[in-house]
Enzyme design. Structure first.
Site, PDB file in Angstrom:
ATOM      1  N   LYS A  13       0.826  -1.208   0.000  1.00 46.69           N
ATOM      2  CA  LYS A  13       0.000   0.000   0.000  1.00 46.69           C
ATOM      3  C   LYS A  13       0.863   1.262   0.000  1.00 46.69           C
ATOM      4  O   LYS A  13       0.573   2.222  -0.707  1.00 46.69           O
ATOM      5  CB  LYS A  13      -0.920   0.054   1.238  1.00 46.69           C
ATOM      6  CG  LYS A  13      -1.852  -1.116   1.388  1.00 46.69           C
ATOM      7  CD  LYS A  13      -2.779  -0.934   2.584  1.00 46.69           C
ATOM      8  CE  LYS A  13      -2.096  -0.828   3.928  1.00 46.69           C
ATOM      9  NZ  LYS A  13      -1.436  -2.069   4.381  1.00 46.69           N
ATOM     10  N   ARG A 127      12.276  -6.627   5.303  1.00 49.17           N
ATOM     11  CA  ARG A 127      12.080  -5.186   5.070  1.00 49.17           C
ATOM     12  C   ARG A 127      12.870  -4.344   6.067  1.00 49.17           C
ATOM     13  O   ARG A 127      12.876  -4.634   7.252  1.00 49.17           O
ATOM     14  CB  ARG A 127      10.586  -4.883   5.202  1.00 49.17           C
ATOM     15  CG  ARG A 127      10.242  -3.413   5.170  1.00 49.17           C
ATOM     16  CD  ARG A 127       8.777  -3.205   4.912  1.00 49.17           C
ATOM     17  NE  ARG A 127       7.972  -3.185   6.124  1.00 49.17           N
ATOM     18  CZ  ARG A 127       6.681  -2.845   6.139  1.00 49.17           C
ATOM     19  NH1 ARG A 127       6.057  -2.528   5.015  1.00 49.17           N
ATOM     20  NH2 ARG A 127       6.011  -2.838   7.252  1.00 49.17           N
TER      21      ARG A 127
END
Ligand code: AMP
Length: 216
Positions: A13, A127
């Protein structure tokens, strides 16, 4: 245009939202980014939110509504906004509808990023995030400088506490329990829901986003 991005953590997103916002020339509003900046700066908002964020729990709706309303009323958002992770409970969805109605606006599109859980865990475990601009990176180590030229001071890449395995599991559960009902809320209330297959290269997913919104 007011566009709401929905989907589990790690679905892309933030990345797609940034591209879409640049393309439409509107701000991207991300409550997670606002909250992380508040935690980093040690403001009262940050102190209030930190424990829930570290656990992977949601921050209370009234706190989120405050951030949302302030961002939407700002001059930058006059033309519209891309809302990333801003609507995570049904009270937030109805709160956003009411806040927009006060500004004679409405949600124009809701993009739901579909992706399977195995891929999410894989993405989040690799990440790192810039502690200044909040952009995510994959395949880069904590402690490195962000290196992007568009912000000063340079940020350092960190592993988000809520990207640790226990917090990721918690966030998935919170998504299933509290955020998934928002999908039904939009299906029933606004008729603006688009499913986006979030698996694949960044550009492929971007193309699907553009197609859903009728952008060329
Ligand atoms: P994100 O960067 O969107 O993954 O958000 C990180 C964390 O900030 C979430 O796990 C929540 O603790 C908090 N947060 C961000 N947005 C919201 C929201 N709309 N409602 C409740 N909590 C939120």
């Amino acid at each position: 245009m007011i566009i709401v991005l929905l989907g589990p953590p790690g679905a892309g997103k933030g990345t797609q939202g940034e591209r879409l916002a640049a393309r439409l020339d509107v701000p991207k509003i991300a409550t997670g980014d606002v909250l992380r900046a508040a935690v980093r700066d040690g403001t009262p908002l940050g102190l209030e939110a930190k424990a829930a964020m570290d656990r992977g729990d949601l921050v209370p709706d009234d706190v989120i509504m405050g951030i949302m309303k302030e961002a939407l009323a700002g001059p930058n958002a006059a033309k519209g906004a891309v809302l990333d992770g801003v609507v995570r409970t049904t009270p937030q969805a109805s709160g956003l509808r009411d806040a927009l109605a006060d500004l004679s606006k409405k949600v124009d599109a809701v993009l739901l990023f579909d992706i399977d859980e195995e891929e999410l865990v894989r993405r989040l475990s690799g990440r790192t995030t810039c502690d200044f601009c909040q952009r995510p990176f994959f395949g880069r180590e904590p402690g490195e400088l962000c290196g992007l030229a568009d912000h000063d001071p340079q940020g350092t890449l960190v592993r988000r506490k809520d990207d640790e395995p226990d917090a990721v599991r918690k966030r998935m559960q919170v998504y299933r329990d509290q955020t998934a009902p928002v999908i039904d809320w939009y299906r029933a209330n606004d008729g603006v829901l688009h499913h986006i297959n979030a698996l694949g290269e960044l550009e492929e997913v971007e193309q699907r986003v553009n197609n859903a919104l009728g952008l060329r």
